[in-house]
Design an enzyme around this catalytic site. Structure first.
Site, PDB file in Angstrom:
ATOM      1  N   ARG A  20      -2.367   4.082   0.451  1.00  0.00           N
ATOM      2  CA  ARG A  20      -3.378   3.643  -0.521  1.00  0.00           C
ATOM      3  C   ARG A  20      -4.603   3.718  -0.404  1.00  0.00           C
ATOM      4  NH1 ARG A  20       1.110  -1.731   0.915  1.00  0.00           N
ATOM      5  NH2 ARG A  20       2.151  -1.084  -0.348  1.00  0.00           N
ATOM      6  N   ASP A  43       1.567  -4.393  -4.964  1.00  0.00           N
ATOM      7  CA  ASP A  43       1.263  -4.775  -3.616  1.00  0.00           C
ATOM      8  C   ASP A  43       0.970  -5.791  -3.329  1.00  0.00           C
ATOM      9  OD1 ASP A  43       2.912  -2.369  -3.810  1.00  0.00           O
ATOM     10  OD2 ASP A  43       1.162  -1.004  -3.526  1.00  0.00           O
ATOM     11  N   HIS A  78       8.909  -4.363  -3.256  1.00  0.00           N
ATOM     12  CA  HIS A  78       8.480  -5.340  -2.540  1.00  0.00           C
ATOM     13  C   HIS A  78       8.995  -6.091  -1.169  1.00  0.00           C
ATOM     14  CE1 HIS A  78       8.488  -6.570  -7.113  1.00  0.00           C
ATOM     15  NE2 HIS A  78       7.759  -6.832  -6.670  1.00  0.00           N
ATOM     16  N   GLY A  86      -0.083 -13.689   6.656  1.00  0.00           N
ATOM     17  CA  GLY A  86       1.067 -13.189   8.228  1.00  0.00           C
ATOM     18  C   GLY A  86       2.797 -13.175   6.622  1.00  0.00           C
ATOM     19  N   GLN A 124       4.505  -4.119 -10.347  1.00  0.00           N
ATOM     20  CA  GLN A 124       3.368  -4.380 -10.180  1.00  0.00           C
ATOM     21  C   GLN A 124       2.067  -4.894 -10.509  1.00  0.00           C
ATOM     22  OE1 GLN A 124       5.964  -2.849 -12.218  1.00  0.00           O
ATOM     23  NE2 GLN A 124       6.399  -1.107 -10.438  1.00  0.00           N
TER      24      GLN A 124
END
Ligand code: IMP
Ligand code: MG
Length: 371
Positions: free
Chosen positions: A267, A14, A42, A362, A187
């Site tokens: 998360r 991530d 993704h 961004g 990952q």
């Protein structure tokens, strides 16, 4: 030197590598996924609309040339692939034609997903059957995509009718050699089966080793971009040396929209971990860094960063007992203003001994800036 590159996660997944691969993709002929499967998520933006690719490489489908290759190192849930392609076809007719699947890749079966759910224990997996599918492969009980093709299964016939190409990497070697390949990792190094925080890891090779394992030894990338966020996140259980508690964690989670793109789980949040990043660089052959989500920290007067552990980590176990040391770096109001983030970037480069070549501030391609 070839023109192939790799974009891989330098932390716990991530990191925003999909966003980077997506932005680069129009300049490449092939985007090759080499590890993992539908556990990946993704997150990509096209014309302001959000898309999440799980099995499909992070191709910007607005460009009609780039093709996607699902390498033999992957474990593929064929139904999930079908669903992802059906969704993609709605917006971009004909994309299935541009997708290639190596028949040597292994298949995630329903029983793998069931086993994953039943045996997840305290690992916090994505329940996508990844571990059990790789276990079948390694114990020589696995089922490959080619087994489905040989028996003329419905699912592979439908995928073929849609336009999906089932082709070995070796049969593509001339095309690969005359084009440019972007190898896209899934990952991250800290979740790598060999070098991550075992057993709190995923079950594949997340480093460049995965590229070689997918049969691309003669086309290895000459540049390897390691992607890391300006802070850290981790989904699932396992060591996380710089982890924050609430309210700091929840504040950053909200600002960064840090919820799993595959499972929706919140998360875990922490500060940037430079010893872990240096470890990831050394373990995985990363040649330069990409730091993402700097904009999420806009407005902070000081940004804490972990610059060292009491003991330098040499293996995955060293992260569970790490005694971290933090330093405060001057914060910024606008991450796009280099003079404001300079101290932060220099700190990353100094402690990792690696150049930061790109930053992202961004979700748009124009938010990715070269340094
Ligand atoms: P698995 O890959 O589903 O077996 O999950 C093993 C561990 O890796 C769990 O902690 C997951 O949360 C984590 N994980 C797997 N895939 C990803 C990903 O794409 N991003 C972040 N974490 C992941
Ligand atoms: Mg993800």
């Amino acid at each position: 030197m070839n023109k192939n590159i790799a974009v891989l996660g330098a932390a716990f997944g991530d990191e925003g590598k999909g966003h980077i691969a997506h932005a680069f993709s129009p300049d490449f002929d092939y985007l090759v996924r080499y590890n993992g499967g539908g556990n990946a998520g993704h997150t990509l933006y096209r014309n302001g609309k959000k898309f999440v690719h799980h099995l499909l490489p992070s191709i910007d489908f607005r460009n009609k040339e780039t093709k996607g290759f699902l390498g033999s190192g992957m474990v593929i849930d064929l139904e999930q692939l079908l669903n992802e392609l059906i969704a993609a076809e709605k917006d971009y007719t004909g994309v299935s034609n541009r997708i290639y699947v190596d028949p040597d890749a292994f298949v995630v079966l329903a029983e793998h997903k069931e086993e994953d759910k039943a045996r997840n224990g305290d690992l916090g997996t994505t329940n996508k059957g990844i571990g059990p599918a790789y276990a079948s492969k390694i114990s020589r009980r696995g089922t490959r995509v080619k087994d489905f093709l040989k028996k003329g299964s419905l699912i592979t016939s439908v995928l073929t009718e849609m336009g999906v190409n089932f082709v070995h990497a070796m049969e593509m070697k001339d095309k690969f050699a005359s084009g440019k390949i972007l190898f896209e990792g899934a990952q991250g190094v800290m979740l790598d089966i060999n070098h991550g925080t075992y057993p709190y890891v995923s079950s594949s090779d997340c480093t460049v080793a995965g590229i070689a394992a997918s049969g691309f030894n003669s086309m290895m990338p000459s540049k390897v971009y390691g992607v890391a966020k300006a802070y850290s996140t981790r989904v699932g259980t396992g060591p996380f040396p710089t982890e924050l508690q609430d309210p700091e964690a929840s504040d950053l989670r909200m600002r960064g929209k840090e919820y799993g793109s595959t499972t929706g789980r919140p998360r875990r949040i922490g500060w940037l971990d430079l010893p872990a990043l240096k470890y990831a660089i050394e373990k995985s052959g990363i040649t330069s860094l990409v730091i993402t989500k700097l904009d999420i920290l806009n407005g902070m007067e000081k940004v804490p960063v972990c610059f060292r552990y009491e003991k330098y980590p040499v293996c995955g176990d060293d992260f569970s007992e790490a005694k971290i040391k933090l330093l405060d770096v001057k914060g910024w109001d606008n991450a796009k203003n280099y003079s404001q983030i300079k101290e932060f970037i220099h700190t990353v480069e100094y402690w990792t001994e690696t150049k930061v070549s790109l930053i992202s501030c961004g979700t748009d391609k124009t938010d990715i800036l070269g340094l």
